[in-house]
Design a protein around this motif. Structure first.
Motif, short mmCIF file in Angstrom:
data_model
loop_
_atom_site.label_atom_id
_atom_site.label_comp_id
_atom_site.label_asym_id
_atom_site.label_seq_id
_atom_site.Cartn_x
_atom_site.Cartn_y
_atom_site.Cartn_z
N ILE A 76 0.84 -1.21 0.00
CA ILE A 76 0.00 0.00 0.00
C ILE A 76 0.87 1.25 0.00
O ILE A 76 0.59 2.22 -0.71
CB ILE A 76 -0.98 -0.01 1.20
N TYR A 77 1.95 1.22 0.79
CA TYR A 77 2.86 2.37 0.84
C TYR A 77 3.44 2.66 -0.55
O TYR A 77 3.45 3.81 -0.99
CB TYR A 77 3.99 2.11 1.84
N TYR A 78 3.92 1.65 -1.24
CA TYR A 78 4.50 1.86 -2.58
C TYR A 78 3.45 2.33 -3.58
O TYR A 78 3.72 3.19 -4.42
CB TYR A 78 5.21 0.61 -3.09
N PHE A 79 2.24 1.81 -3.49
CA PHE A 79 1.17 2.26 -4.38
C PHE A 79 0.85 3.74 -4.13
O PHE A 79 0.74 4.53 -5.07
CB PHE A 79 -0.09 1.40 -4.18
N ILE A 80 0.69 4.11 -2.86
CA ILE A 80 0.38 5.50 -2.52
C ILE A 80 1.53 6.42 -2.91
O ILE A 80 1.32 7.51 -3.44
CB ILE A 80 0.02 5.63 -1.03
N SER A 81 2.76 6.00 -2.65
CA SER A 81 3.93 6.81 -3.02
C SER A 81 4.02 6.99 -4.53
O SER A 81 4.34 8.08 -5.02
CB SER A 81 5.22 6.17 -2.50
N GLY A 82 3.73 5.95 -5.27
CA GLY A 82 3.74 6.05 -6.73
C GLY A 82 2.68 7.00 -7.24
O GLY A 82 2.92 7.82 -8.13
N ALA A 83 1.49 6.92 -6.67
CA ALA A 83 0.41 7.83 -7.06
C ALA A 83 0.78 9.27 -6.71
O ALA A 83 0.56 10.20 -7.49
CB ALA A 83 -0.89 7.43 -6.37
N HIS A 84 1.39 9.46 -5.55
CA HIS A 84 1.82 10.79 -5.13
C HIS A 84 2.88 11.34 -6.09
O HIS A 84 2.86 12.52 -6.46
CB HIS A 84 2.38 10.72 -3.70
N TYR A 85 3.80 10.50 -6.49
CA TYR A 85 4.83 10.91 -7.44
C TYR A 85 4.22 11.33 -8.77
O TYR A 85 4.60 12.35 -9.35
CB TYR A 85 5.83 9.77 -7.63
N LEU A 86 3.26 10.55 -9.27
CA LEU A 86 2.60 10.88 -10.53
C LEU A 86 1.83 12.20 -10.44
O LEU A 86 1.85 13.01 -11.37
CB LEU A 86 1.69 9.74 -10.97
N VAL A 87 1.18 12.44 -9.31
CA VAL A 87 0.48 13.71 -9.11
C VAL A 87 1.49 14.86 -9.12
O VAL A 87 1.26 15.90 -9.73
CB VAL A 87 -0.33 13.69 -7.79
N SER A 88 2.62 14.67 -8.45
CA SER A 88 3.65 15.72 -8.41
C SER A 88 4.20 16.02 -9.79
O SER A 88 4.41 17.19 -10.14
CB SER A 88 4.82 15.29 -7.51
N ILE A 89 4.40 15.00 -10.60
CA ILE A 89 5.01 15.20 -11.92
C ILE A 89 4.01 15.75 -12.93
O ILE A 89 4.32 16.69 -13.67
CB ILE A 89 5.59 13.86 -12.45
N PHE A 90 2.80 15.20 -12.98
CA PHE A 90 1.88 15.54 -14.05
C PHE A 90 0.82 16.58 -13.70
O PHE A 90 0.28 17.21 -14.59
CB PHE A 90 1.20 14.27 -14.58
N ILE A 91 0.51 16.76 -12.44
CA ILE A 91 -0.53 17.72 -12.07
C ILE A 91 0.07 18.94 -11.39
O ILE A 91 -0.16 20.07 -11.81
CB ILE A 91 -1.59 17.06 -11.17
N GLU A 92 0.84 18.72 -10.34
CA GLU A 92 1.43 19.85 -9.62
C GLU A 92 2.52 20.54 -10.43
O GLU A 92 2.66 21.75 -10.36
CB GLU A 92 2.04 19.35 -8.30
N LYS A 93 3.29 19.75 -11.14
CA LYS A 93 4.45 20.24 -11.89
C LYS A 93 5.31 21.09 -10.96
O LYS A 93 5.62 20.66 -9.87
CB LYS A 93 4.00 20.98 -13.14
N ASP A 94 5.69 22.27 -11.39
CA ASP A 94 6.49 23.12 -10.51
C ASP A 94 5.75 24.41 -10.15
O ASP A 94 6.34 25.44 -9.92
CB ASP A 94 7.85 23.44 -11.14
N TYR A 95 4.41 24.31 -10.07
CA TYR A 95 3.61 25.47 -9.73
C TYR A 95 3.73 25.77 -8.24
O TYR A 95 3.67 24.86 -7.42
CB TYR A 95 2.13 25.24 -10.05
N PHE A 96 3.88 27.03 -7.89
CA PHE A 96 3.88 27.39 -6.48
C PHE A 96 2.58 28.08 -6.07
O PHE A 96 2.36 28.36 -4.90
CB PHE A 96 5.09 28.25 -6.09
N PHE A 97 1.71 28.35 -7.04
CA PHE A 97 0.41 28.97 -6.74
C PHE A 97 -0.60 28.47 -7.74
O PHE A 97 -0.34 28.42 -8.94
CB PHE A 97 0.51 30.50 -6.85
N GLN A 98 -1.76 28.08 -7.23
CA GLN A 98 -2.90 27.74 -8.08
C GLN A 98 -4.11 28.35 -7.42
O GLN A 98 -4.35 28.17 -6.22
CB GLN A 98 -3.07 26.23 -8.20
#
Length: 174
Positions: A76-98
């Motif tokens: 579960i930890y690896y699944f959640i960490s992987g999902a978190h990583y994908l969100v960081s890369i593809f959704i959050e990107k390097d935005y500091f404000f939304q």
């Protein structure tokens, strides 16, 4: 108007953070509310993974019998960490404000996303404001010495005027 803000103007991360903060403050003063959904999601993910670690570590089960629980917690930890990583890369990107959606003029609701860069070699700070929906964006680059004086004073009003000018250019692009 200048205000004393930085003790060490050669500390690049704090200079970038200071400029980013003033971009955020200016946008908030212009009526854009910051959307903290992704930050709250990160906190929730951190709490879940911490709970998994506590469960797997303090479960009152002797070692050979706890192996299935450990496998489940680690999986579960690896699944959640992987999902978190994908969100960081593809959704959050390097935005500091939304921002939350806001109606501008007679147009549709828009969301602003902002990212920045600070080139320490040339002392150039640049930020880009993206307007969603669509792909409109407006960038601005500036020499930090024009807004940050050697004694650590920051020309707040001048910088906020620049940020408001970028917003006006972005709105004029409609």
């Amino acid at each position: 108007m200048a205000e004393k803000v930085l003790k060490d103007i050669y500390d690049a991360p704090s200079v970038k953070h200071h400029f980013d903060s003033h971009v955020c403050m200016t946008l908030c003063k212009e009526g854009f509310r910051e959307n903290h959904m992704l930050s709250n999601l990160r906190i929730a993910v951190g709490l879940i993974t911490s709970a998994l670690a506590v469960i797997s570590h303090f479960a009152p089960i002797p070692f050979p019998d706890i192996i299935p629980l450990l496998i489940v917690c680690v999986s579960i930890y690896y699944f959640i960490s992987g999902a978190h990583y994908l969100v960081s890369i593809f959704i959050e990107k390097d935005y500091f404000f939304q921002s939350h959606a806001k109606k501008i003029g007679k147009g549709n609701d828009v969301v602003l996303k902002i990212h920045s860069d600070f080139d320490t070699k040339s002392a150039v700070y640049s930020f880009t404001v993206e307007k969603l929906p669509g792909t409109e964006s407006q960038s601005e680059s500036l020499y930090i010495g024009d807004y940050l004086l050697e004694d650590g004073e920051f020309l707040t009003q001048d910088f906020r005027k620049l940020v408001r000018g970028v917003l006006r250019k972005l709105n004029a692009a409609d």
